[in-house]
Scaffold this active site. Sequence first.
Site, short mmCIF file in Angstrom:
data_model
loop_
_atom_site.label_atom_id
_atom_site.label_comp_id
_atom_site.label_asym_id
_atom_site.label_seq_id
_atom_site.Cartn_x
_atom_site.Cartn_y
_atom_site.Cartn_z
N ASP A 105 -10.52 1.31 -3.34
CA ASP A 105 -9.50 1.55 -2.42
C ASP A 105 -8.39 2.66 -2.47
OD1 ASP A 105 -6.87 0.62 -1.03
OD2 ASP A 105 -7.56 -1.56 -1.26
N GLU A 128 0.85 -0.98 0.06
CA GLU A 128 -0.09 -0.03 0.22
C GLU A 128 0.88 1.33 -0.05
OE1 GLU A 128 -3.01 1.27 -0.15
OE2 GLU A 128 -4.37 -0.35 0.48
N ASN A 168 -10.36 5.46 2.86
CA ASN A 168 -9.74 5.31 1.59
C ASN A 168 -9.64 6.15 0.57
OD1 ASN A 168 -7.53 2.82 0.99
ND2 ASN A 168 -9.22 1.46 1.57
#
Length: 291
Positions: free
Chosen positions: A197, A16, A147
Site C-alpha cells: 500500500d 490515507e 500505490n
Amino acid sequence: MTTPACILDGHFDLAESPVWSVAEQALWFVDINAPALHRYDPASAAHRHWSMPEAIGCIALDRHGRLIAALRDGLYRLDLTSGRHHLLAAAPYDAGLMRFNDGRCDRQGRLWAGTMTDDRRPHGALYRFDGRQFVRQELAGSIAISNGLAWSPDGRILYHADTPAMQVHAYDYDIATAELSNRRLFLDLRAVGERPDGATVDSAGNYWLALYGAGKVAQFSPAGERLREIHLPVKAPTMPCFGGPDLRTLFITTARQKHTPEELEKMPLAGGIFSLRVEIPGLPEAPFISA
C-alpha cells in the site's frame, strides 16, 4: 523499538495520505471514503476535520502551508475557511469510473498521483502535474491500484507499487526533467502474499511500506532487504509517514473498510491512527510547487 500505539481511535473507513506539517507540528491525513480531510495535533490531541465534496485520494502542502488535494474530479487548492476550493487541473480520466489514489510531491515539489478504478480493474495509471494539467507517465504493464509512491533521499530513485500485483518497482528519476528510466523489480511479494500500500523513505534511504491485510509495516533497505517489521493490532495499515519535532515518529494510517463484524470485534482499533518512535529519522515532505 516499541509497539505502535493508537493515538487517534477515529474509526476511519479508509485513512490515507498522512502528511506531517513541520511548521504546524501537526499531522494531516484523509479518509478517502468519508470523504474528509483531517488534522491532528499530537501535542494537544486536538483533532479537526472537514467534509469534502467527493473522494479525496491524496494531499500535499504548498510552501505557504495551504492544502492541495487530488479529489475525484481534479486537483484543488483547498480553502478550509470558506469551503470554496480552487481547481488547478481537471482529472485526466472519466471521474464516473475512476479516482485518484496514492500521491505525493517529488523532492523538487512536483506532484505525482496514481489512479484506480472503482471496480479495481487494471486501468489505473500514474500521472505528474506539470503546472497546467496532468501528464500520464507510461509504465510497463497494467496497473490496478497505484500505490507505494516514494523517492530516495537524493530524489534520484522513484518507487512505485501496484497493490494487487504484489510488486514494487524502482526507476531512475531525472530530477531536472522528471523522466523515468531503468525500470527494475525492487520487491516481489507474491510468494508471501503481501499487498503493498502506501510507503515512505527515511533519511538513510530505507523504504517503509504498509502491507495492507497483513497487519504490518515493513522496512526495506535500498537493496530490497527486509530489515524489520512493525506489527499492528489491526490488519489494514495503509500508509506510514515520519513526523514529530525530530522526524523520528512514524505515523501509520489504517482502514476499517470491508471488515466483518467478527473482525471488528477482534480488532476494535481498526481505522485508527498509530505511532511509534524509530531510530532513523525521516525527511520533511517537499512543498508543492505548481510550476
